[in-house]
Scaffold this motif. Structure first.
Motif, mmCIF file in Angstrom:
data_model
loop_
_atom_site.group_PDB
_atom_site.id
_atom_site.type_symbol
_atom_site.label_atom_id
_atom_site.label_comp_id
_atom_site.label_asym_id
_atom_site.label_seq_id
_atom_site.Cartn_x
_atom_site.Cartn_y
_atom_site.Cartn_z
ATOM 1 N N ARG A 3 0.900 -1.231 0.026
ATOM 2 C CA ARG A 3 -0.112 0.085 -0.043
ATOM 3 C C ARG A 3 0.723 1.441 -0.007
ATOM 4 O O ARG A 3 0.317 2.346 -0.243
ATOM 5 N N PHE A 4 1.986 1.126 0.179
ATOM 6 C CA PHE A 4 3.082 2.313 0.445
ATOM 7 C C PHE A 4 4.458 1.941 0.016
ATOM 8 O O PHE A 4 4.563 0.694 -0.090
ATOM 9 N N ASP A 5 5.198 2.752 -0.254
ATOM 10 C CA ASP A 5 6.700 2.621 -0.668
ATOM 11 C C ASP A 5 7.223 2.645 0.875
ATOM 12 O O ASP A 5 7.673 3.931 1.393
ATOM 13 N N GLN A 9 13.508 1.866 11.571
ATOM 14 C CA GLN A 9 13.183 3.053 11.096
ATOM 15 C C GLN A 9 13.347 2.969 9.647
ATOM 16 O O GLN A 9 13.963 2.179 9.264
ATOM 17 N N GLY A 10 12.817 3.856 9.097
ATOM 18 C CA GLY A 10 12.814 4.151 7.608
ATOM 19 C C GLY A 10 12.188 5.172 6.950
ATOM 20 O O GLY A 10 11.664 6.183 7.574
ATOM 21 N N TRP A 11 12.204 5.440 5.563
ATOM 22 C CA TRP A 11 11.403 5.986 4.634
ATOM 23 C C TRP A 11 10.178 5.640 4.324
ATOM 24 O O TRP A 11 10.041 4.611 4.157
ATOM 25 N N ILE A 12 9.008 6.561 4.478
ATOM 26 C CA ILE A 12 7.630 6.152 3.899
ATOM 27 C C ILE A 12 7.045 7.161 3.184
ATOM 28 O O ILE A 12 7.141 8.183 3.356
ATOM 29 N N ARG A 13 6.200 6.445 2.139
ATOM 30 C CA ARG A 13 5.487 7.442 1.409
ATOM 31 C C ARG A 13 4.313 6.583 0.811
ATOM 32 O O ARG A 13 4.500 5.540 0.077
ATOM 33 N N TRP A 27 8.619 12.683 1.068
ATOM 34 C CA TRP A 27 8.785 11.539 1.958
ATOM 35 C C TRP A 27 8.722 11.765 3.585
ATOM 36 O O TRP A 27 9.215 13.040 4.125
ATOM 37 N N LEU A 28 8.106 10.773 4.342
ATOM 38 C CA LEU A 28 8.302 10.798 5.874
ATOM 39 C C LEU A 28 9.374 9.889 6.269
ATOM 40 O O LEU A 28 9.768 8.872 5.720
#
Lengths: 270, 270
Positions: free
Chosen positions: B150-152, B174-178, B227-228
């Motif tokens: 559903r997301f990257d 932890q990571g990047w999400i979009r 990006w978050l």
């Protein structure tokens, strides 16, 4: 009969799901009754409503208006009864005005598995004799905040520079705490301890009352007898609000309760 | 017509205080629908019920039973309407069975003062090209957890050793999400992001589903486009439960949302 804390959180079943309480004037801070004490009053009513699962596991309270000393009603509505945990809604009101609305999950702490893999580090506090007893605060402060006379609180001097006008700016308060009359800690008194200290914003150089909007407490173990260590920290003061995280450690070095609250920043003082 | 996330959180007013939703099968993880997505569905119904104060400020949800794809009802009851903030109770049910009961305070993030004194440090993540995209996970995992599509999501490899059987034991992910379709973050999608990652217990070497008991979210600012960064950590795994703290940072480096949840430890796998 019993310690002051027990007398002041006493509740009496008045009708199905309703409990009468009497908020003690000793728990005032400024114009309002302390939020942690009220959480313990609600917690005591929930215990009465949940005899087979007597311990708070998680409690989330939304503070709607300031409570005053005197009668209050705690209304409890069961939401889900599970095998090990039961969830309730609880409201504290005075004269028909909502003060607090809460959700809570209750269980039996004595029946949890005994694994402990905590990686959090117990606060390293100076011996109590080297900490600052709040009983030494000026009498005019005790008059405004009688709450301060309800327990023996010894603040770590490294986090108490604000008391002499030198806040560290770190957003950290910690110390030793114990109820008077050697009333030993239990899951209900932990609900008080999670919100009994001065606002952590004192250490940011922002004196004044910081009203709680929301506080969620997790009680993770039945505390051992003796003194507790309590630690408050904030990391995100922004937009006129801040979060305040609290940890409570018992005399065996176990992390027995945690909370996070969202509070309004104190208004700048004239 | 809008991005997938917006279509899947759509609600329709059915009667006074009641909203019809349809939980999308794409948000499944194992047998249940993801908790963060459901929080966004509830958050969207609250937004409809609170047009003048459209943003979640604090939301506390108690997860009662696992939701399944299909119709759901969100029932909303106003508790207190204040000048800047309003508090509501909200319940999500399916076929008359309660799935989630929640309390929430709504406000208008655009009207908060613009002070920022955050001392928390933004996570230092490798560039996205050096992170591990969950899209690369084995197809059989995607089949069990369609949520992952559903997301990257790009995980920091330093916290993803568990993916090759080498968990760090630190209790950190932890990571990047979009979201897909370049759907920019907003306060509602932050409610999803706060509970969208695999359980942080993966990093403790405890694979498996970790059901949330309680989750409280604070949305602290309207996120900037882009990006978050998302960071999950636990420090207190004990008694068969753990707390999981989440932070979400936007592309300008602002800490825009925080949450803490209490979850059950995954059952040891056969």
């Amino acid at each position: 009969m019993g310690a002051e804390f027990d007398r002041d959180i006493e509740i009496e079943s008045s009708s199905e799901g309703e409990y009468a309480a009497n908020l003690g004037p000793g728990w005032l801070v400024g114009a309002g009754i302390n939020g942690g004490y009220q959480l313990a009053v609600i917690g005591n009513a929930l215990r009465a409503a949940s005899p087979a699962k007597p311990d708070p596991i998680a409690v989330s309270a939304y503070y709607l208006s300031a409570s005053t000393p005197g009668p209050a009603t705690v209304s409890i509505r069961p939401i889900r009864e599970g095998g090990n945990l039961s969830t309730f809604a609880a409201d504290l009101s005075q004269d028909g005005t909502d003060r607090i609305t809460a959700l809570a999950t209750y269980g039996d702490l004595s029946r949890l598995p005994d694994d402990v893999r905590t990686t959090a580090i117990e606060p390293d506090l100076p011996p109590r004799g080297e900490c600052l007893p709040v009983s030494m605060a000026p009498p005019e402060l005790h008059k405004v905040a009688p709450l301060m006379s309800r327990f023996d609180l010894r603040l770590d001097p490294a986090c108490a520079g604000w008391a002499k006008g030198e806040p560290s700016g770190n957003g950290l308060l910690q110390g030793w705490i114990r109820l008077h009359e050697e009333r030993e800690p239990d899951p209900l008194s932990l609900l008080l301890v999670l919100d009994a200290l001065p606002p952590v914003t004192f250490d940011l150089g922002m004196p004044g009352w910081a009203p709680t909007l929301e506080l969620s407490a997790h009680v993770r173990a039945d505390p051992a007898p003796g003194w507790l260590k309590v630690r408050h920290a904030t990391r995100n003061m922004a937009g006129g609000m801040f979060e305040e995280d609290c940890e409570v450690w018992d005399s065996t070095g176990r992390l027995v309760a945690q909370s996070r609250q969202l509070a309004r920043a104190p208004r700048p003082q004239a």
